[in-house]
Write an enzyme that holds these catalytic residues in place. Structure first.
Site, PDB file in Angstrom:
ATOM      1  N   ARG A 281      34.035  41.062  47.564  1.00 10.19           N
ATOM      2  CA  ARG A 281      32.655  40.591  47.694  1.00 10.19           C
ATOM      3  C   ARG A 281      32.196  40.730  49.146  1.00 10.19           C
ATOM      4  O   ARG A 281      33.019  40.724  50.067  1.00 10.19           O
ATOM      5  CB  ARG A 281      32.546  39.133  47.240  1.00 10.19           C
TER       6      ARG A 281
ATOM      7  N   LYS B 284      36.248  34.874  46.097  1.00  8.75           N
ATOM      8  CA  LYS B 284      35.571  33.858  45.293  1.00  8.75           C
ATOM      9  C   LYS B 284      36.570  32.824  44.767  1.00  8.75           C
ATOM     10  O   LYS B 284      37.670  33.159  44.344  1.00  8.75           O
ATOM     11  CB  LYS B 284      34.859  34.527  44.120  1.00  8.75           C
TER      12      LYS B 284
ATOM     13  N   HIS C 183      26.145  44.175  46.015  1.00  4.90           N
ATOM     14  CA  HIS C 183      27.202  43.877  45.049  1.00  4.90           C
ATOM     15  C   HIS C 183      27.505  45.078  44.147  1.00  4.90           C
ATOM     16  O   HIS C 183      28.572  45.137  43.528  1.00  4.90           O
ATOM     17  CB  HIS C 183      26.791  42.675  44.207  1.00  4.90           C
TER      18      HIS C 183
ATOM     19  N   HIS D  99      39.439  40.098  38.875  1.00  2.00           N
ATOM     20  CA  HIS D  99      38.804  39.312  37.824  1.00  2.00           C
ATOM     21  C   HIS D  99      39.844  38.574  36.990  1.00  2.00           C
ATOM     22  O   HIS D  99      40.985  39.018  36.860  1.00  2.00           O
ATOM     23  CB  HIS D  99      37.973  40.224  36.911  1.00  2.00           C
TER      24      HIS D  99
ATOM     25  N   TYR E 158      31.003  45.482  35.393  1.00  4.07           N
ATOM     26  CA  TYR E 158      30.874  46.302  36.604  1.00  4.07           C
ATOM     27  C   TYR E 158      31.026  47.798  36.326  1.00  4.07           C
ATOM     28  O   TYR E 158      30.784  48.610  37.204  1.00  4.07           O
ATOM     29  CB  TYR E 158      31.953  45.894  37.621  1.00  4.07           C
TER      30      TYR E 158
END
Length: 357
Positions: free
Chosen positions: A177, A205, A267, A294, A303
């Site tokens: 990110r 994240k 992003h 993920h 994505y």
């Protein structure tokens, strides 16, 4: 009969709200992690978001700053909540943002309820339904387009052109990110002696420690930033911010003729590496999931820009008869041409087969 007198307590609403925010800092913190700069652990983005939501609510509904609140101000009716939602809609906020703000308020009130039982009725939040939302993904990009954007920034941006170019190249290679990339320090990039390449480790994240690899060739490109920066800063992308990068991308899209209505955002670069791994791993969705850091493959697929291809589906391949004649008729040039253009997994399998003969 004497009326029951409510026991007085020296409430300090503002201090208790601060306690709630500190609690959010603690929960979102990675502790004394070696992958975080000391300054990055003081006030989390999570806390900033909650603080903004809380201040806005009491300013709009009660007309007060949070420092001036008294316990009576914590009393809220369903009509006040409904009016607040209407206010946010009129301000142009999308339903996702409004739902997030309402969640922030409910969590605050849940935290305060223990000390303010005479003022707080949590059931009032259940009278306001969550607004319906439409999931709209950002537009996807390709490695070729991302490389064009990176080169355009290098040629045309006035401030930090090399750094902006390398940021884009770093983003499509790591799938980190934006916020995580901006926190990467030189000491977070370490040589992997077994491969000769480099491992990058960051806090991404959810305060999750994630790692990925970058090629030695690209690492040497990054070292150009050290040559430019005489101050020897810790951060690889020292001086860049999300805001400045958003503005740079907007300018680059305009210069390259990319339609402004196309939702190509910072992003979007995350998906490039995910797509690349998927295509070059023989369509291994788990490998793509790992590249994107993920927790589940459903997130990964958001994505990806892959198209539906039934050629490899069970319904087709189970009854398919393969004619091996072209294999025996192929020339050496045919084989060389094929393996020069095949995916890495197939190529590596072939090399392994040759070496094990």
């Amino acid at each position: 009969m004497q009326n029951k007198v409510k026991q007085l307590k020296n409430y300090a609403v503002y201090d208790d709200i601060e306690g709630f925010l500190i609690n959010k800092d603690i929960r979102s913190s990675s502790g004394n992690s070696s992958y975080m700069m000391p300054s990055a652990t003081r006030v989390s983005n999570t806390r900033k978001n909650y603080e903004g939501d809380i201040k806005q609510f009491f300013n709009v509904i009660k007309g007060k700053d949070v420092k001036s609140l008294v316990p009576d101000d914590l009393v809220v009716s369903k009509s006040e909540l409904s009016n607040y939602i209407k206010y946010l809609q009129e301000k142009g906020l999308v339903n996702n943002s409004i739902n997030r703000k309402m969640t922030s308020l409910k969590m605050l009130y849940t935290y305060l309820e223990h000390d303010y039982k005479d003022y707080i009725d949590l059931s009032v939040f259940n009278t306001v339904e969550r607004l319906k939302t439409v999931t709209k993904n950002w537009d996807k990009t390709t490695q070729t387009e991302a490389e064009r954007i990176a080169q355009d920034m290098y040629i045309n941006e006035r401030q930090k052109p090399l750094m902006k170019k390398l940021f884009v190249k770093f983003a499509i290679r790591t799938s980190f990110r934006v916020s995580a990339i901006l926190r990467v320090r030189w000491k977070d990039i370490k040589l992997d002696e077994s491969t000769g390449h480099y491992i990058v480790t960051v806090i991404d994240k959810g305060s999750q420690v994630v790692s990925t690899g970058i090629n030695q060739v690209f690492y040497e490109e990054l070292l150009q930033l050290k040559e430019e920066d005489i101050s020897e800063t810790e951060l690889v992308f020292q001086g860049l911010s999300e805001q400045s990068l958003r503005h740079s991308l907007k300018r680059s899209k305009k210069r390259l003729g990319i339609p402004p209505e196309r939702e190509l955002v910072l992003h979007s670069f995350k998906g490039v590496g995910i797509d690349y791994v998927y295509e070059n791993s023989g369509h291994d969705l788990l490998a793509a999931k790992e590249q994107g850091n993920h927790k589940n493959t459903l997130t990964t697929e958001r994505y990806m820009s892959r198209k539906i291809n039934i050629a490899n589906s069970a319904g087709v391949t189970m009854d398919e008869k393969i004619d091996l004649t072209p294999l025996y008729e192929a020339t050496q040039e045919d084989f060389i041409s094929f393996f020069e253009n095949t995916d890495l997994v197939t190529f590596k399998k072939f090399i392994k087969h040759v070496n094990e003969r």
